[in-house]
Design a protein around this motif. Structure first.
Motif, PDB file in Angstrom:
ATOM      1  N   VAL A  61       0.844  -1.197   0.000  1.00 50.29           N
ATOM      2  CA  VAL A  61       0.000   0.000   0.000  1.00 50.29           C
ATOM      3  C   VAL A  61       0.878   1.245   0.000  1.00 50.29           C
ATOM      4  N   ASN A  62       1.917   1.229   0.818  1.00 50.16           N
ATOM      5  CA  ASN A  62       2.776   2.415   0.966  1.00 50.16           C
ATOM      6  C   ASN A  62       3.463   2.801  -0.339  1.00 50.16           C
ATOM      7  N   ILE A  63       3.953   1.804  -1.089  1.00 51.29           N
ATOM      8  CA  ILE A  63       4.706   2.154  -2.301  1.00 51.29           C
ATOM      9  C   ILE A  63       3.798   2.713  -3.390  1.00 51.29           C
ATOM     10  N   GLY A  64       2.496   2.483  -3.239  1.00 48.92           N
ATOM     11  CA  GLY A  64       1.562   3.065  -4.202  1.00 48.92           C
ATOM     12  C   GLY A  64       0.994   4.389  -3.749  1.00 48.92           C
ATOM     13  N   ASP A  65       1.407   4.828  -2.574  1.00 41.56           N
ATOM     14  CA  ASP A  65       0.886   6.064  -1.997  1.00 41.56           C
ATOM     15  C   ASP A  65       1.855   7.213  -2.233  1.00 41.56           C
ATOM     16  N   PHE A  66       2.379   7.281  -3.462  1.00 34.39           N
ATOM     17  CA  PHE A  66       3.353   8.333  -3.761  1.00 34.39           C
ATOM     18  C   PHE A  66       2.642   9.649  -4.056  1.00 34.39           C
ATOM     19  N   TYR A  67       3.320  10.724  -3.735  1.00 29.60           N
ATOM     20  CA  TYR A  67       2.747  12.057  -3.869  1.00 29.60           C
ATOM     21  C   TYR A  67       3.368  12.793  -5.053  1.00 29.60           C
TER      22      TYR A  67
ATOM     23  N   PHE B 157       2.076  -6.950 -12.295  1.00 26.97           N
ATOM     24  CA  PHE B 157       2.855  -7.984 -11.616  1.00 26.97           C
ATOM     25  C   PHE B 157       2.256  -8.279 -10.243  1.00 26.97           C
ATOM     26  N   LEU B 158       1.947  -7.231  -9.476  1.00 27.35           N
ATOM     27  CA  LEU B 158       1.421  -7.416  -8.119  1.00 27.35           C
ATOM     28  C   LEU B 158       0.031  -8.042  -8.121  1.00 27.35           C
ATOM     29  N   MET B 159      -0.797  -7.656  -9.067  1.00 30.14           N
ATOM     30  CA  MET B 159      -2.188  -8.115  -9.078  1.00 30.14           C
ATOM     31  C   MET B 159      -2.320  -9.616  -9.323  1.00 30.14           C
ATOM     32  N   LYS B 160      -1.319 -10.212  -9.924  1.00 28.77           N
ATOM     33  CA  LYS B 160      -1.352 -11.655 -10.171  1.00 28.77           C
ATOM     34  C   LYS B 160      -0.795 -12.463  -9.006  1.00 28.77           C
ATOM     35  N   ARG B 161      -0.161 -11.777  -8.039  1.00 32.79           N
ATOM     36  CA  ARG B 161       0.578 -12.518  -7.016  1.00 32.79           C
ATOM     37  C   ARG B 161       0.241 -12.136  -5.583  1.00 32.79           C
ATOM     38  N   PHE B 162      -0.424 -10.998  -5.375  1.00 34.01           N
ATOM     39  CA  PHE B 162      -0.676 -10.527  -4.013  1.00 34.01           C
ATOM     40  C   PHE B 162      -2.138 -10.119  -3.846  1.00 34.01           C
ATOM     41  N   PRO B 163      -2.716 -10.358  -2.658  1.00 30.22           N
ATOM     42  CA  PRO B 163      -4.085  -9.907  -2.373  1.00 30.22           C
ATOM     43  C   PRO B 163      -4.098  -8.413  -2.033  1.00 30.22           C
ATOM     44  N   LEU B 164      -4.057  -7.590  -3.052  1.00 30.58           N
ATOM     45  CA  LEU B 164      -3.927  -6.151  -2.844  1.00 30.58           C
ATOM     46  C   LEU B 164      -5.138  -5.551  -2.144  1.00 30.58           C
ATOM     47  N   ALA B 165      -6.267  -6.264  -2.165  1.00 31.00           N
ATOM     48  CA  ALA B 165      -7.467  -5.759  -1.490  1.00 31.00           C
ATOM     49  C   ALA B 165      -7.253  -5.602   0.007  1.00 31.00           C
TER      50      ALA B 165
ATOM     51  N   THR C  98     -14.595   1.279   3.606  1.00 32.50           N
ATOM     52  CA  THR C  98     -13.573   0.316   3.192  1.00 32.50           C
ATOM     53  C   THR C  98     -13.967  -1.095   3.611  1.00 32.50           C
ATOM     54  N   TYR C  99     -13.267  -2.078   3.022  1.00 30.43           N
ATOM     55  CA  TYR C  99     -13.476  -3.469   3.418  1.00 30.43           C
ATOM     56  C   TYR C  99     -13.106  -3.639   4.887  1.00 30.43           C
ATOM     57  N   GLN C 100     -13.843  -4.503   5.583  1.00 26.83           N
ATOM     58  CA  GLN C 100     -13.588  -4.740   6.996  1.00 26.83           C
ATOM     59  C   GLN C 100     -12.934  -6.097   7.257  1.00 26.83           C
ATOM     60  N   GLU C 101     -12.857  -6.936   6.220  1.00 32.30           N
ATOM     61  CA  GLU C 101     -12.283  -8.266   6.383  1.00 32.30           C
ATOM     62  C   GLU C 101     -11.125  -8.458   5.407  1.00 32.30           C
ATOM     63  N   ALA C 102     -10.156  -9.255   5.853  1.00 32.71           N
ATOM     64  CA  ALA C 102      -9.003  -9.537   5.002  1.00 32.71           C
ATOM     65  C   ALA C 102      -9.411 -10.440   3.842  1.00 32.71           C
ATOM     66  N   SER C 103      -8.651 -10.371   2.782  1.00 34.65           N
ATOM     67  CA  SER C 103      -8.905 -11.223   1.621  1.00 34.65           C
ATOM     68  C   SER C 103      -8.680 -12.689   1.980  1.00 34.65           C
ATOM     69  N   PRO C 104      -9.511 -13.610   1.454  1.00 36.54           N
ATOM     70  CA  PRO C 104      -9.297 -15.040   1.719  1.00 36.54           C
ATOM     71  C   PRO C 104      -8.121 -15.615   0.930  1.00 36.54           C
ATOM     72  N   PHE C 105      -7.603 -14.823  -0.006  1.00 35.65           N
ATOM     73  CA  PHE C 105      -6.516 -15.308  -0.852  1.00 35.65           C
ATOM     74  C   PHE C 105      -5.162 -15.001  -0.216  1.00 35.65           C
ATOM     75  N   GLN C 106      -4.216 -15.902  -0.439  1.00 34.30           N
ATOM     76  CA  GLN C 106      -2.849 -15.730   0.048  1.00 34.30           C
ATOM     77  C   GLN C 106      -1.958 -15.327  -1.127  1.00 34.30           C
ATOM     78  N   PHE C 107      -0.876 -14.619  -0.791  1.00 34.33           N
ATOM     79  CA  PHE C 107      -0.006 -14.230  -1.904  1.00 34.33           C
ATOM     80  C   PHE C 107       0.677 -15.465  -2.482  1.00 34.33           C
ATOM     81  N   ASP C 108       0.902 -15.430  -3.786  1.00 35.29           N
ATOM     82  CA  ASP C 108       1.457 -16.564  -4.510  1.00 35.29           C
ATOM     83  C   ASP C 108       2.653 -16.072  -5.310  1.00 35.29           C
ATOM     84  N   LEU C 109       3.822 -16.240  -4.727  1.00 39.59           N
ATOM     85  CA  LEU C 109       5.040 -15.768  -5.381  1.00 39.59           C
ATOM     86  C   LEU C 109       6.040 -16.909  -5.464  1.00 39.59           C
TER      87      LEU C 109
END
Length: 237
Positions: free
Chosen positions: A90-96, A154-162, A180-191
């Motif tokens: 999240v942080n690396i996409g929060d550039f100003y 790249f990230l969208m195929k491997r990480f639960p960005l939600a 915002t969403y209140q629950e974590a994604s059921p998917f795990q990152f796949d790298l």
């Protein structure tokens, strides 16, 4: 004859005095216009300095997040701290991006009012200001395009960005309108292991493009501070 000469002399003196008074009045008007422009410029550049400081601080945090992600990749520790990975992504996409206010300075440059300013160095400084802003915007666009076109797919195929929803807070949402969403994604990152080097390279490339923006902002801060010193020097006169 002496009387006639005296009359002529009085007329000449009167004309000279009138011209001098007219010159004084014109100079007073020009001085007043210059003070007005300088005061407006000072306000604009002070505002830009505040906004720029906020952007510099936020962008430094992006750089730090890139470093932390790289360390986790190299230590093969991504799976051990999934919540931290979610937050760092999240942080690396929060550039100003510094959005400079140029209404007053742009009007002065484009309307020919630069001639009102007596300081040659200040006139040159303002003439360069808009060009420097435009050059900086090119690096901002390049960073954004690289993030959208290369890193995000790249990230969208491997990480639960939600999962970024769990900690998302938009600075301009001052009244907490955001839902915002209140629950974590059921998917795990796949790298897979074979993607580790590409992941590191993607993060490095984002940081590399980001570095240009950060350096530009630090240079802009020096430019703004030196401009303010010139403006304040002229106002003190």
């Amino acid at each position: 004859m002496l009387y006639a000469l005296g009359e002529i002399l009085l007329v000449v003196i009167g004309i000279l005095l009138a011209l001098q008074i007219d010159n004084w009045n014109q100079q007073r008007i020009e001085d007043s216009e210059e003070v007005e422009l300088l005061t407006a410029l000072k306000g604009e550049f002070l505002n830009n300095l505040d906004v720029l400081d906020e952007s510099i601080q936020a962008n430094k945090e992006v750089t730090e997040s890139c470093f932390k992600l790289t360390q986790l990749i190299r230590a093969d520790s991504l799976s051990e701290v999934p919540e931290l990975v979610d937050q760092l992504l999240v942080n690396i996409g929060d550039f100003y991006s510094f959005d400079a206010r140029t209404g007053i300075s742009g009007e002065i440059v484009n309307s020919g009012k630069l001639a009102i300013l007596k300081n040659d160095a200040l006139r040159e400084q303002l003439g360069n200001w808009l060009t420097i802003i435009e050059d900086s915007n090119q690096d901002i666009l390049f960073r954004s395009d690289n993030y959208t076109i290369n890193l995000m797919p790249f990230l969208m195929k491997r990480f639960p960005l939600a999962n970024g929803e769990l900690t998302k807070k938009l600075d301009f949402d001052r009244n907490n309108y955001l839902e915002t969403y209140q629950e974590a994604s059921p998917f795990q990152f796949d790298l897979p292991k074979e993607d580790f080097m590409e992941f590191e390279n993607q993060i490095w490339h984002h940081k590399h493009n980001h570095d240009y923006v950060v350096i530009n902002e630090l240079n802009l801060k020096d430019f703004i501070k030196s401009t303010l010193q010139m403006i304040e020097g002229e106002l003190s006169k």
